[in-house]
Design an enzyme around this catalytic site. Structure first.
Site, PDB file in Angstrom:
ATOM      1  N   GLY A 251      63.414 -22.945 -36.391  1.00  0.00           N
ATOM      2  CA  GLY A 251      64.462 -23.937 -36.681  1.00  0.00           C
ATOM      3  C   GLY A 251      64.606 -24.104 -38.095  1.00  0.00           C
ATOM      4  O   GLY A 251      65.065 -23.086 -38.666  1.00  0.00           O
TER       5      GLY A 251
ATOM      6  N   SER B  90      62.633 -24.621 -41.591  1.00  0.00           N
ATOM      7  CA  SER B  90      61.402 -24.805 -42.224  1.00  0.00           C
ATOM      8  C   SER B  90      61.314 -25.802 -43.204  1.00  0.00           C
ATOM      9  O   SER B  90      60.289 -26.715 -43.314  1.00  0.00           O
ATOM     10  CB  SER B  90      60.867 -23.573 -42.937  1.00  0.00           C
TER      11      SER B  90
ATOM     12  N   CYS C 123      59.521 -17.627 -36.551  1.00  0.00           N
ATOM     13  CA  CYS C 123      60.694 -17.928 -37.329  1.00  0.00           C
ATOM     14  C   CYS C 123      60.261 -18.885 -38.550  1.00  0.00           C
ATOM     15  O   CYS C 123      59.303 -18.900 -39.275  1.00  0.00           O
ATOM     16  CB  CYS C 123      61.871 -18.201 -36.591  1.00  0.00           C
TER      17      CYS C 123
ATOM     18  N   ARG D 186      63.167 -16.492 -46.974  1.00  0.00           N
ATOM     19  CA  ARG D 186      63.751 -17.354 -46.264  1.00  0.00           C
ATOM     20  C   ARG D 186      65.201 -16.756 -45.961  1.00  0.00           C
ATOM     21  O   ARG D 186      66.008 -16.180 -47.027  1.00  0.00           O
ATOM     22  CB  ARG D 186      63.839 -18.923 -46.520  1.00  0.00           C
TER      23      ARG D 186
ATOM     24  N   HIS E 194      62.886 -14.759 -32.466  1.00  0.00           N
ATOM     25  CA  HIS E 194      62.882 -15.843 -31.647  1.00  0.00           C
ATOM     26  C   HIS E 194      62.366 -15.522 -30.041  1.00  0.00           C
ATOM     27  O   HIS E 194      63.390 -15.040 -29.405  1.00  0.00           O
ATOM     28  CB  HIS E 194      64.055 -16.714 -31.349  1.00  0.00           C
TER      29      HIS E 194
ATOM     30  N   GLU F 211      61.265 -16.759 -27.679  1.00  0.00           N
ATOM     31  CA  GLU F 211      61.720 -17.707 -26.553  1.00  0.00           C
ATOM     32  C   GLU F 211      63.001 -17.595 -25.986  1.00  0.00           C
ATOM     33  O   GLU F 211      63.656 -18.324 -25.154  1.00  0.00           O
ATOM     34  CB  GLU F 211      61.236 -19.145 -26.942  1.00  0.00           C
TER      35      GLU F 211
HETATM   36  N1  GLN Z   1      66.133 -20.067 -42.054  1.00  0.00           N
HETATM   37  C1  GLN Z   1      65.436 -21.022 -41.516  1.00  0.00           C
HETATM   38  C2  GLN Z   1      64.312 -21.493 -42.388  1.00  0.00           C
HETATM   39  O1  GLN Z   1      64.194 -21.375 -43.551  1.00  0.00           O
HETATM   40  C3  GLN Z   1      64.534 -20.215 -40.321  1.00  0.00           C
HETATM   41  C4  GLN Z   1      65.330 -19.818 -39.216  1.00  0.00           C
HETATM   42  C5  GLN Z   1      64.764 -19.881 -37.828  1.00  0.00           C
HETATM   43  O2  GLN Z   1      63.754 -20.387 -37.584  1.00  0.00           O
HETATM   44  N2  GLN Z   1      65.402 -19.205 -36.845  1.00  0.00           N
HETATM   45  O3  GLN Z   1      63.553 -22.556 -42.128  1.00  0.00           O
END
Ligand code: GLN
Length: 188
Positions: A46, A48, A78, A107, A170, A172
């Protein structure tokens, strides 16, 4: 088996569905009391920075950290892996990773949303490739005391640290339950 899925933000539904398909009892974790009695926990992908803030507003930061320190098995994917890393590069100044998986992650280290990609991964212990779905994925720039289970272009993308499995991609969203199955097989 009771598996908590951190459901503050992000791709928690897809994880819950995968775990449910494998016969686990799923608990969506939004408050500290939801951690009671779980045998394992999933930290979904998601955003972070948002998840980091919500860990505080939900008052989950301390109990989750304690549970993971005590050896609660976790599958962190992720953004979930970013939450657990020892170091976050290109994070927000107020982002406070829990420091439980000895990696430095950048990130969006594979580029922006438009640079999202899929790649077949050879995962240690799995027969046949697993499709890694990378969406604004964190890039592991330093892997310390972790076991590397898969790499992409020579860079670790799936690591094991004690009872914690961390993925940059991911699992899932791959339509392939083998990594969730592997995770559950390590619980208890
Ligand atoms: N770029 C997102 C972050 O820094 C992580 C991306 C993801 O969870 N698909 O939180």
């Amino acid at each position: 088996m009771k598996v908590g899925v951190l459901a503050l933000q992000g791709a928690y539904r897809e994880h819950a569905e995968a775990l449910d398909a494998l016969g686990a009892e799923v608990v969506l974790v939004r408050q500290p009391q939801h951690l009671a009695g779980v045998d394992a926990v999933v930290l979904p992908g998601g955003e972070s920075t948002t998840q980091d803030k919500l860990l505080d507003t939900s008052e989950l930061r301390a109990p989750l950290t304690d549970a993971l320190r005590d050896g609660l098995p976790a599958f962190a994917t992720c953004a979930g892996l970013i939450l657990l890393a020892t170091e976050v590069l290109d994070g927000r100044a107020d982002q406070r990773p829990l420091g439980l998986v000895d990696v430095s992650v950048r990130r969006n280290g594979y580029g922006r949303q438009v640079m999202s990609f899929e790649a077949p991964l050879a995962v240690r212990g799995l027969d046949g490739p697993f499709t890694g779905v990378f969406i604004r994925a964190p890039r592991i720039e330093r892997a310390g005391a972790v076991e590397v289970l898969a790499e992409h272009d020579g860079v670790p993308v799936l690591v094991q640290s004690g009872a914690i499995t961390g993925a940059c991609f991911h699992p899932e969203l791959a339509g392939d339950l083998r990594l969730h199955e592997r995770f559950l097989s390590q619980v208890r």
